[in-house]
Design a protein around this motif. Structure first.
Motif, PDB file in Angstrom:
ATOM      1  N   MET A 182       0.828  -1.203   0.000  1.00 51.34           N
ATOM      2  CA  MET A 182       0.000   0.000   0.000  1.00 51.34           C
ATOM      3  C   MET A 182       0.862   1.253   0.000  1.00 51.34           C
ATOM      4  O   MET A 182       0.528   2.243  -0.658  1.00 51.34           O
ATOM      5  CB  MET A 182      -0.931   0.004   1.214  1.00 51.34           C
ATOM      6  N   LEU A 183       1.971   1.217   0.740  1.00 48.28           N
ATOM      7  CA  LEU A 183       2.875   2.369   0.753  1.00 48.28           C
ATOM      8  C   LEU A 183       3.432   2.632  -0.643  1.00 48.28           C
ATOM      9  O   LEU A 183       3.496   3.776  -1.093  1.00 48.28           O
ATOM     10  CB  LEU A 183       4.018   2.132   1.741  1.00 48.28           C
ATOM     11  N   VAL A 184       3.814   1.577  -1.341  1.00 46.60           N
ATOM     12  CA  VAL A 184       4.376   1.729  -2.685  1.00 46.60           C
ATOM     13  C   VAL A 184       3.328   2.272  -3.654  1.00 46.60           C
ATOM     14  O   VAL A 184       3.584   3.214  -4.415  1.00 46.60           O
ATOM     15  CB  VAL A 184       4.931   0.386  -3.198  1.00 46.60           C
ATOM     16  N   VAL A 185       2.125   1.673  -3.630  1.00 51.42           N
ATOM     17  CA  VAL A 185       1.057   2.117  -4.534  1.00 51.42           C
ATOM     18  C   VAL A 185       0.678   3.565  -4.236  1.00 51.42           C
ATOM     19  O   VAL A 185       0.498   4.384  -5.156  1.00 51.42           O
ATOM     20  CB  VAL A 185      -0.177   1.201  -4.402  1.00 51.42           C
ATOM     21  N   SER A 186       0.574   3.897  -2.961  1.00 57.10           N
ATOM     22  CA  SER A 186       0.214   5.266  -2.573  1.00 57.10           C
ATOM     23  C   SER A 186       1.298   6.250  -2.978  1.00 57.10           C
ATOM     24  O   SER A 186       1.004   7.366  -3.433  1.00 57.10           O
ATOM     25  CB  SER A 186      -0.026   5.341  -1.062  1.00 57.10           C
ATOM     26  N   ALA A 187       2.568   5.862  -2.811  1.00 57.05           N
ATOM     27  CA  ALA A 187       3.674   6.751  -3.172  1.00 57.05           C
ATOM     28  C   ALA A 187       3.690   7.017  -4.674  1.00 57.05           C
ATOM     29  O   ALA A 187       3.884   8.160  -5.110  1.00 57.05           O
ATOM     30  CB  ALA A 187       4.998   6.138  -2.722  1.00 57.05           C
ATOM     31  N   ILE A 188       3.489   5.970  -5.465  1.00 55.13           N
ATOM     32  CA  ILE A 188       3.463   6.143  -6.922  1.00 55.13           C
ATOM     33  C   ILE A 188       2.310   7.053  -7.333  1.00 55.13           C
ATOM     34  O   ILE A 188       2.476   7.976  -8.150  1.00 55.13           O
ATOM     35  CB  ILE A 188       3.356   4.775  -7.623  1.00 55.13           C
ATOM     36  N   THR A 189       1.144   6.817  -6.742  1.00 58.85           N
ATOM     37  CA  THR A 189      -0.029   7.635  -7.092  1.00 58.85           C
ATOM     38  C   THR A 189       0.156   9.079  -6.669  1.00 58.85           C
ATOM     39  O   THR A 189      -0.101  10.009  -7.458  1.00 58.85           O
ATOM     40  CB  THR A 189      -1.289   7.063  -6.435  1.00 58.85           C
ATOM     41  N   LEU A 190       0.618   9.293  -5.431  1.00 61.54           N
ATOM     42  CA  LEU A 190       0.807  10.664  -4.952  1.00 61.54           C
ATOM     43  C   LEU A 190       1.898  11.368  -5.749  1.00 61.54           C
ATOM     44  O   LEU A 190       1.788  12.568  -6.033  1.00 61.54           O
ATOM     45  CB  LEU A 190       1.163  10.655  -3.466  1.00 61.54           C
ATOM     46  N   GLY A 191       2.950  10.627  -6.132  1.00 63.50           N
ATOM     47  CA  GLY A 191       3.999  11.231  -6.945  1.00 63.50           C
ATOM     48  C   GLY A 191       3.481  11.667  -8.300  1.00 63.50           C
ATOM     49  O   GLY A 191       3.832  12.760  -8.793  1.00 63.50           O
ATOM     50  N   MET A 192       2.652  10.833  -8.932  1.00 61.43           N
ATOM     51  CA  MET A 192       2.079  11.195 -10.219  1.00 61.43           C
ATOM     52  C   MET A 192       1.148  12.400 -10.080  1.00 61.43           C
ATOM     53  O   MET A 192       1.175  13.318 -10.909  1.00 61.43           O
ATOM     54  CB  MET A 192       1.317   9.999 -10.794  1.00 61.43           C
ATOM     55  N   VAL A 193       0.327  12.384  -9.044  1.00 58.40           N
ATOM     56  CA  VAL A 193      -0.601  13.503  -8.820  1.00 58.40           C
ATOM     57  C   VAL A 193       0.170  14.792  -8.545  1.00 58.40           C
ATOM     58  O   VAL A 193      -0.173  15.862  -9.067  1.00 58.40           O
ATOM     59  CB  VAL A 193      -1.546  13.184  -7.646  1.00 58.40           C
ATOM     60  N   THR A 194       1.230  14.702  -7.750  1.00 57.38           N
ATOM     61  CA  THR A 194       2.033  15.881  -7.436  1.00 57.38           C
ATOM     62  C   THR A 194       2.675  16.471  -8.678  1.00 57.38           C
ATOM     63  O   THR A 194       2.633  17.692  -8.894  1.00 57.38           O
ATOM     64  CB  THR A 194       3.124  15.522  -6.409  1.00 57.38           C
ATOM     65  N   ASP A 195       3.259  15.606  -9.511  1.00 55.73           N
ATOM     66  CA  ASP A 195       3.980  16.086 -10.695  1.00 55.73           C
ATOM     67  C   ASP A 195       3.034  16.573 -11.788  1.00 55.73           C
ATOM     68  O   ASP A 195       3.289  17.611 -12.416  1.00 55.73           O
ATOM     69  CB  ASP A 195       4.862  14.966 -11.243  1.00 55.73           C
ATOM     70  N   LEU A 196       1.950  15.856 -12.012  1.00 59.16           N
ATOM     71  CA  LEU A 196       1.072  16.150 -13.152  1.00 59.16           C
ATOM     72  C   LEU A 196      -0.081  17.095 -12.810  1.00 59.16           C
ATOM     73  O   LEU A 196      -0.577  17.805 -13.700  1.00 59.16           O
ATOM     74  CB  LEU A 196       0.508  14.846 -13.724  1.00 59.16           C
ATOM     75  N   LEU A 197      -0.515  17.102 -11.560  1.00 58.61           N
ATOM     76  CA  LEU A 197      -1.677  17.915 -11.192  1.00 58.61           C
ATOM     77  C   LEU A 197      -1.328  19.041 -10.214  1.00 58.61           C
ATOM     78  O   LEU A 197      -1.487  20.220 -10.533  1.00 58.61           O
ATOM     79  CB  LEU A 197      -2.764  17.014 -10.592  1.00 58.61           C
ATOM     80  N   THR A 198      -0.852  18.669  -9.030  1.00 62.00           N
ATOM     81  CA  THR A 198      -0.620  19.676  -7.994  1.00 62.00           C
ATOM     82  C   THR A 198       0.324  20.779  -8.460  1.00 62.00           C
ATOM     83  O   THR A 198      -0.001  21.970  -8.384  1.00 62.00           O
ATOM     84  CB  THR A 198      -0.056  19.019  -6.728  1.00 62.00           C
ATOM     85  N   ASN A 199       1.509  20.394  -8.945  1.00 58.58           N
ATOM     86  CA  ASN A 199       2.491  21.406  -9.358  1.00 58.58           C
ATOM     87  C   ASN A 199       2.004  22.231 -10.535  1.00 58.58           C
ATOM     88  O   ASN A 199       2.299  23.426 -10.627  1.00 58.58           O
ATOM     89  CB  ASN A 199       3.819  20.729  -9.699  1.00 58.58           C
TER      90      ASN A 199
END
Length: 209
Positions: free
Chosen positions: A88-105
């Motif tokens: 779950m940590l790995v899946v969450s990290a990948i998802t949050l990283g994608m969201v951070t790079d593509l959406l949040t920033n």
């Protein structure tokens, strides 16, 4: 007094009108060299303003917390019955990283009044494949801190109350989003502090020569 007030207002409107018409005339005549070069401070005086102005820092932390909370809702809650533990940590990290790079920033960049203004709110401001991969690893560190905080907080509560075999504070989007934002801003602040120390050290070294 009323007459002086009216004259002051007329003067402000007159400067505003001159500012706009002078630039417009130059542009209509297609003469770029005659376009007046006004400072950002001067231009900000004539930008439209709403009745309520939200501080930029408040918008930044809200956006970061909201997107992290959305990851909790769709991933941690949505996949909680199927994935757990380190997976779950790995899946969450990948998802949050994608969201951070593509959406949040990208949302932070969209809200900029000038290019690069909100870079200081991002851990990895540049765009590209390299930054995308780095954001995946960085968000893994952020989530590791968040999960450790949850475990530490629950351990303290259980130790105080003696409520063994319970989870006093569960994972939910609001607190999860705030914690992700908090750890993110902590790391961003540390990065800015380290850069400031290095810059001051270089300045001192050059001054000593």
């Amino acid at each position: 007094m009323e007459h002086d007030k009216n004259k002051t207002e007329e003067s402000v409107h007159s400067r505003n009108f001159d500012l706009k018409t002078e630039a417009m005339d130059a542009l209509v005549n297609n003469d770029a060299e005659k376009v007046p070069d006004y400072s950002q401070e001067e231009l900000k005086k004539y930008r439209s303003r709403g009745t309520v102005r939200i501080p930029n820092w408040l918008k930044m932390i809200f956006i970061k917390a909201w997107f992290a909370g959305a990851v909790c809702f769709f991933i941690l809650w949505g996949l909680g019955n199927y994935v757990a533990g380190l997976d779950m940590l790995v899946v969450s990290a990948i998802t949050l990283g994608m969201v951070t790079d593509l959406l949040t920033n990208n949302v932070l960049r969209f809200l900029e009044a000038t290019p690069g203004e909100n870079d200081r709110w991002m851990m990895i401001p540049p765009k590209g494949i390299r930054s995308f991969v780095l954001n995946l690893f960085y968000c893994g560190i952020v989530l590791a801190g968040v999960f450790l905080f949850y475990n530490l907080l629950n351990y303290i509560i259980i130790t105080i109350t003696g409520a063994v075999d319970t989870i006093p504070i569960g994972v939910e989007p609001l607190l999860f989003g705030l914690l992700c934002m908090g750890f993110d801003m902590l790391f961003v602040g540390l990065k800015r502090l380290i850069k400031s120390i290095i810059r001051d050290a270089k300045t001192a070294a050059r001054s000593g020569k």
